[in-house]
Design an enzyme around this catalytic site. Sequence first.
Site, PDB file in Angstrom:
ATOM      1  CG  HIS A  25      17.356 -13.396 -16.682  1.00 25.94           C
ATOM      2  ND1 HIS A  25      15.990 -13.152 -16.717  1.00 25.94           N
ATOM      3  CD2 HIS A  25      17.942 -12.189 -16.573  1.00 25.94           C
ATOM      4  CE1 HIS A  25      15.767 -11.859 -16.655  1.00 25.94           C
ATOM      5  NE2 HIS A  25      16.933 -11.245 -16.564  1.00 25.94           N
ATOM      6  CE  LYS A  74      16.011 -11.902 -11.942  1.00 28.94           C
ATOM      7  NZ  LYS A  74      16.128 -11.989 -13.407  1.00 28.94           N
ATOM      8  CG  HIS A  90      12.796  -5.991 -12.245  1.00 31.48           C
ATOM      9  ND1 HIS A  90      13.662  -6.133 -11.203  1.00 31.48           N
ATOM     10  CD2 HIS A  90      13.523  -5.487 -13.254  1.00 31.48           C
ATOM     11  CE1 HIS A  90      14.867  -5.742 -11.565  1.00 31.48           C
ATOM     12  NE2 HIS A  90      14.802  -5.342 -12.807  1.00 31.48           N
ATOM     13  CE  LYS A 138      11.862 -10.092 -16.732  1.00 29.32           C
ATOM     14  NZ  LYS A 138      12.015  -8.971 -15.761  1.00 29.32           N
TER      15      LYS A 138
HETATM   16  O1  LIG Z   1      14.169  -7.280 -15.463  1.00 28.62           O
HETATM   17  C1  LIG Z   1      15.139  -7.822 -15.972  1.00 28.62           C
HETATM   18  O2  LIG Z   1      15.094  -9.015 -16.281  1.00 28.62           O
HETATM   19  C2  LIG Z   1      16.372  -7.008 -16.221  1.00 28.62           C
HETATM   20  C3  LIG Z   1      16.438  -5.703 -15.788  1.00 28.62           C
HETATM   21  N1  LIG Z   1      17.516  -4.895 -16.042  1.00 28.62           N
HETATM   22  C4  LIG Z   1      18.587  -5.371 -16.779  1.00 28.62           C
HETATM   23  C5  LIG Z   1      19.684  -4.523 -17.096  1.00 28.62           C
HETATM   24  C6  LIG Z   1      19.706  -3.131 -16.641  1.00 28.62           C
HETATM   25  C7  LIG Z   1      20.663  -2.730 -15.712  1.00 28.62           C
HETATM   26  C8  LIG Z   1      20.717  -1.398 -15.297  1.00 28.62           C
HETATM   27  C9  LIG Z   1      19.800  -0.475 -15.786  1.00 28.62           C
HETATM   28  C10 LIG Z   1      18.843  -0.905 -16.705  1.00 28.62           C
HETATM   29  C11 LIG Z   1      18.804  -2.214 -17.134  1.00 28.62           C
HETATM   30  C12 LIG Z   1      20.760  -5.001 -17.831  1.00 28.62           C
HETATM   31  C13 LIG Z   1      20.746  -6.321 -18.271  1.00 28.62           C
HETATM   32  C14 LIG Z   1      19.677  -7.180 -17.975  1.00 28.62           C
HETATM   33  C15 LIG Z   1      18.597  -6.689 -17.230  1.00 28.62           C
HETATM   34  C16 LIG Z   1      17.458  -7.561 -16.936  1.00 28.62           C
HETATM   35  O3  LIG Z   1      17.435  -8.750 -17.307  1.00 28.62           O
END
Ligand SMILES: O=C(O)c1c[nH]c2c(-c3ccccc3)cccc2c1=O
Length: 468
Positions: free
Chosen positions: A352, A354, A117, A119
């Site tokens: 989006h 956090k 995750h 960034k």
């Molecule tokens: O790291 C991030 O920002 C994000 C990580 N997973 C996301 C998913 C997702 C949900 C289940 C399984 C795989 C992907 C769906 C929509 C947005 C995100 C997202 O924004």
Amino acid sequence: SDFEKTVADVFSEFQPLSLFLTKVAGIEDRFNNTGAVSLKDILSPLMGTLEASCQFNFMFDIPWLVKQYPKQFRDKPMLLVHGDQGRSEAEMKTDAAQFPHISLCRAKLEMMYGTHHTKMMFLLYDCGMRVVIHTANLISNDWHQKTQGVWISPLFPKLTEGGNTSAGASVIGDSPTKFKRDLLAYVQAYQVVPLAAWERHIRQHNMSAASVYIVGSVPGRHSGDKKMLWGHMKVKKVLKEAGPEHQKVGSWPVIGQFSSIGSLGASMDQWLCDEWLGSLSQCRGNMGTPLSHSKLQLVYPSKENVRLCLEGYGGGGCLPYSIKTARKQIYLNNFVRQWRADGRGRTEAIPHIKTYTRVSPDCKEAAWFIVTSANLSKAAWGALEKQKTQLMIRSYEIGVLFLPRHFGELESFPVGPTAEEVRDSDNVMLPIPYDLPPPNYQKGDRIWMWDVPCVDLPDRHGKKYCPP
Ligand SMILES: O=C(O)c1c[nH]c2c(-c3ccccc3)cccc2c1=O
């Protein structure tokens, strides 16, 4: 006037916290001209003359990403750190193959359900380097009409050759918050060869001006001293050692704000209110009195927040909370609050971002503030196991923690509800991304779930929501 401001002006107006939102298409200029940056702004030559960069992220649109770099930097070496495996890794490789200056590095994901995750950007210039920690995927949709958070480090100058930048016990050129030590520990945890070069770059720079703490998560079962290095245990450790006094903030509410929610257990006492809130409600001089769960507020968009947002129901596509998980934890309905950000012109820009914070009952002060990639999940923050002797984390995450004491002997941050107030204030003021107090859900409204149809009311584009 505003429209002539350069990114250098925008950057300097929001020091020393250096906490920005991303620009949003379709809202009034004044909400984008102060306290907000685009990816092109961050990569602008006005921020430094780029020689190489490293982009940690979850989703990448490589051709789009390349176009965000100024033309004169589009051939500088770029390392992409991702967590893709199998087919999606093959797609990454295919996309990257057309760009000779881009190389890939896959983070190991050995824990089930873990994701990369994190960034973060490392920007190496001819005269120093910058670290950027943020919440947006490297795809255009994430930078178009959503609310995202960005922390931009100072320009860290190169250490003169005197400093022994080689691997040693102590770290040369570190800050009171041990930013460099903790960033090195995070990068080293990947154990991948391509990051060794970036570890050296970090070592070779003076990061003594960093006034934030690193809050990282790396997959694994962390015990002994390592238990306090990551996730919510790092936050607990820092707040206990250097946080505001218990008698000042001990009764203040804790507010979590995020774009997804994991499976937190059948009751709030299993993880949310004992373990996780127990760490985030730590403070100096705390005699272990737990914070009442009535003081926990969770900001997460309601169905109406999504229906009325700029993107319409489609904006809910980045809020992947499933009904399967939601129906196991109905207790969350007692804690959830709406996303409202009139002060920043972003009530209709899906969050989006956090963030986690602790604010005074009158909403005028904040005891601390975190912006991070971590959603409200055990995978991200960690869950204690084996009689609390080890912290199990599934995903890579990174964020920064702001403590008032590192911004001029403050006991708390005055909260700035608008970017102009923060810009015009003579003292340090926290640019809060959303309105305080966060409003309750209205009667008849419900928590947003991305796999539940919405066929009663259309969104602003006249559409209904029929998830696949
Ligand atoms: O790291 C991030 O920002 C994000 C990580 N997973 C996301 C998913 C997702 C949900 C289940 C399984 C795989 C992907 C769906 C929509 C947005 C995100 C997202 O924004």
